[in-house]
Scaffold this active site. Structure first.
Site, PDB file in Angstrom:
ATOM      1  N   GLU A  72       0.029   4.976  -0.555  1.00 57.87           N
ATOM      2  CA  GLU A  72      -0.568   6.303  -0.711  1.00 57.87           C
ATOM      3  C   GLU A  72       0.508   7.383  -0.720  1.00 57.87           C
ATOM      4  OE1 GLU A  72      -3.444   7.172   2.238  1.00 57.87           O
ATOM      5  OE2 GLU A  72      -5.090   6.213   1.156  1.00 57.87           O
ATOM      6  N   TYR A  75       0.858  -1.187   0.000  1.00 52.96           N
ATOM      7  CA  TYR A  75       0.000   0.000   0.000  1.00 52.96           C
ATOM      8  C   TYR A  75       0.891   1.233   0.000  1.00 52.96           C
ATOM      9  CZ  TYR A  75      -4.565   2.152   0.645  1.00 52.96           C
ATOM     10  OH  TYR A  75      -5.729   2.848   0.448  1.00 52.96           O
ATOM     11  N   THR A  90      -4.732   5.732 -21.784  1.00 54.08           N
ATOM     12  CA  THR A  90      -4.705   4.392 -21.221  1.00 54.08           C
ATOM     13  C   THR A  90      -3.394   3.757 -21.672  1.00 54.08           C
ATOM     14  OG1 THR A  90      -5.850   3.526 -23.164  1.00 54.08           O
ATOM     15  CG2 THR A  90      -7.212   4.083 -21.257  1.00 54.08           C
ATOM     16  N   LYS A 148      -3.938  -0.409 -24.932  1.00 54.54           N
ATOM     17  CA  LYS A 148      -4.417  -0.520 -26.305  1.00 54.54           C
ATOM     18  C   LYS A 148      -3.230  -0.685 -27.247  1.00 54.54           C
ATOM     19  CE  LYS A 148      -8.591   1.836 -24.928  1.00 54.54           C
ATOM     20  NZ  LYS A 148      -8.963   3.120 -24.349  1.00 54.54           N
ATOM     21  N   ARG A 157      -3.736  -2.666 -17.965  1.00 61.83           N
ATOM     22  CA  ARG A 157      -4.908  -1.793 -17.972  1.00 61.83           C
ATOM     23  C   ARG A 157      -4.744  -0.734 -16.882  1.00 61.83           C
ATOM     24  NH1 ARG A 157      -8.846  -3.595 -21.155  1.00 61.83           N
ATOM     25  NH2 ARG A 157     -10.340  -2.234 -20.111  1.00 61.83           N
ATOM     26  N   ASP A 179      -6.338  13.302 -25.368  1.00 61.32           N
ATOM     27  CA  ASP A 179      -6.530  11.953 -24.837  1.00 61.32           C
ATOM     28  C   ASP A 179      -6.105  10.997 -25.954  1.00 61.32           C
ATOM     29  OD1 ASP A 179      -7.391   9.480 -23.992  1.00 61.32           O
ATOM     30  OD2 ASP A 179      -9.386  10.143 -23.375  1.00 61.32           O
TER      31      ASP A 179
END
Length: 439
Positions: A43, A41, A228, A231, A237, A202
């Site tokens: 953060e 974790y 992203t 692709k 992803r 984008d």
């Protein structure tokens, strides 16, 4: 669970994957995705975490950031030179990355302009209908779409400029999910400047092509670039945000703590692997093949007499207009799935109902990864032609035939036997093309 995984692997290996937003990652990317990185974790930002034990995660995230900037030619040219661009690799996917940008640069109810969804745009660019604000972007901000020319299927930059000078958006968005042509970022920069807007690109679909020099780069003209990574970039992803250096604090604080908690370190690790793979001659050759394959598929469909949006492609997308056939994208998608061909129904310019679109979106990245080349895509065009003829035969004169009835008819003879024969041809074709690629 093991049975589900095995079944999905068989489906992927035994299908012609023509969904433009999908690809097959390398074994190395898969290894990073399934690694111990998922246990941690983290953060916060590298060097400023809210949990201990992050020394290796900090090194990982900095490595991923450097590889991202290097891949797109954004590192300072010389020692001591101030960086012009920064990057955040923590977004979970593309839509959260976009919303982080909106959170950073806009106030609630500020104005946004993006390409309309039926014309090839993306939900996260502010899609709304007369009855419903569909996207969260349109809920929290005021959006006005721009469109393509209905005759050519190309962005109407003159109309875009006219609308922008009236609407005066705070943010202008270049980018799409189903636009088969390249972008005039210079023109959009001039339009953005004329109305006092930020310019964001984008490049989710074309980021792999941009990295390889096979599509225009948005970085010269834009303030922010999002993407992203799964692709044409052929990674995990996840999402990524590039920003002009003076926007660093605003972007980083929007990602965390404004919108997200701890980043998905396994995805960041897998992205670091994919970015390294993309910065290679092999990947640049791959991107060339992606475009060549799309052009071969498009030209073959045109030779069969079919209609394509914009009459061709500059990238990896072929947008098939089914209106002259009186078919819906939903029907052809279902029939193709029975043949082990996966594609997706899609709106085309002129559609006003995103639920029942009249187009089909085809893409070449995944099958190019498997090694298919131009002649193979010409063979695919022949198969698609046969599929359309069969779909028209099943529908007959019943143009209003419900989808459920169309699907039921596919199970009846002689259609079921015809589909089985086509399915076997797909399996025979794919037997010589392994699903995994090795870098």
């Amino acid at each position: 669970m093991a049975e589900i995984l095995a079944a999905e692997e068989r489906r992927q290996a035994g299908s012609l994957e023509l969904i433009a937003s999908e690809n097959f990652v390398s074994p190395a990317v898969l290894e990073a995705l399934g690694s111990v990185l998922t246990n941690k974790y983290s953060e916060g930002r590298p060097g400023a975490r809210f949990y201990g034990g992050n020394q290796h995660i900090d090194t990982l995230e900095r490595l991923c950031e450097r590889r991202a900037l290097e891949l797109f030619g954004l590192l300072p040219a010389g020692e001591g030179e101030e960086p012009q661009w920064g990057v955040n690799v923590q977004p979970y996917s593309g839509s959260p990355a976009n919303f982080a940008v909106y959170t950073a640069l806009l106030r609630p109810h500020d104005r946004i302009m993006g390409l309309d969804l039926p014309d090839g745009g993306h939900l996260s660019h502010g899609y709304a209908t007369p009855k419903r604000r569909v996207s969260a972007t349109s809920i929290y901000f005021e959006s006005m779409p721009y469109r393509v020319d209905p005759q050519t299927g190309l962005i109407d930059y003159d109309d875009l400029e006219r609308l922008a000078l009236v609407f005066r958006p705070r943010l202008l968005i270049a980018g799409a999910s189903a636009y088969p042509r390249d972008w005039d970022y210079g023109r959009m920069r001039r339009i953005a400047d004329s109305c006092g807007a930020y310019l964001m690109a984008d490049m989710a679909h074309i980021s792999g092509l941009v990295a390889a020099g096979e599509a225009k780069s948005p970085f010269e003209h834009c303030d922010v670039v999002t993407s992203t990574t799964h692709k044409s970039l052929r990674g995990p992803r996840s999402g990524i945000i590039f920003y002009r250096s003076h926007l660093k604090d605003a972007i980083d604080n929007a990602v965390f703590p404004a919108l997200q908690g701890g980043p998905h370190n396994n995805n960041i690790g897998a992205l670091a692997v994919a970015l390294k793979e993309a910065n290679s001659e092999a990947f640049r050759n791959y991107a060339k093949a992606v475009k060549a394959n799309a052009k071969a598929l498009a030209s073959s469909l045109l030779d069969y007499g079919y209609t394509l949006s914009s009459n061709g492609t500059d990238n990896h997308i072929v947008l098939w207009d089914l209106r002259p056939l009186n078919l819906t994208g939903s029907k052809l998608e279902k029939l193709l799935e029975r043949m082990h061909v996966t594609a997706n129904r899609n709106t085309i310019p002129g559609d006003r109902n995103a639920v029942a679109p009249r187009g089909l979106r085809l893409g070449t990245p995944a099958l190019t990864t498997r090694g298919l080349r131009e002649d193979d895509f010409r063979w695919i065009a022949t198969l698609l032609d046969e599929a359309v003829q069969l779909a028209c035969e099943i529908q007959g004169e019943r143009q209003g035939m419900k989808l459920v009835d169309f699907v039921a008819a596919m199970d009846q003879e002689p259609y079921a036997s015809q589909l089985e024969g086509m399915r076997q041809r797909v399996l025979d074709k794919l037997s010589g093309f392994p699903m995994m690629h090795k870098q």
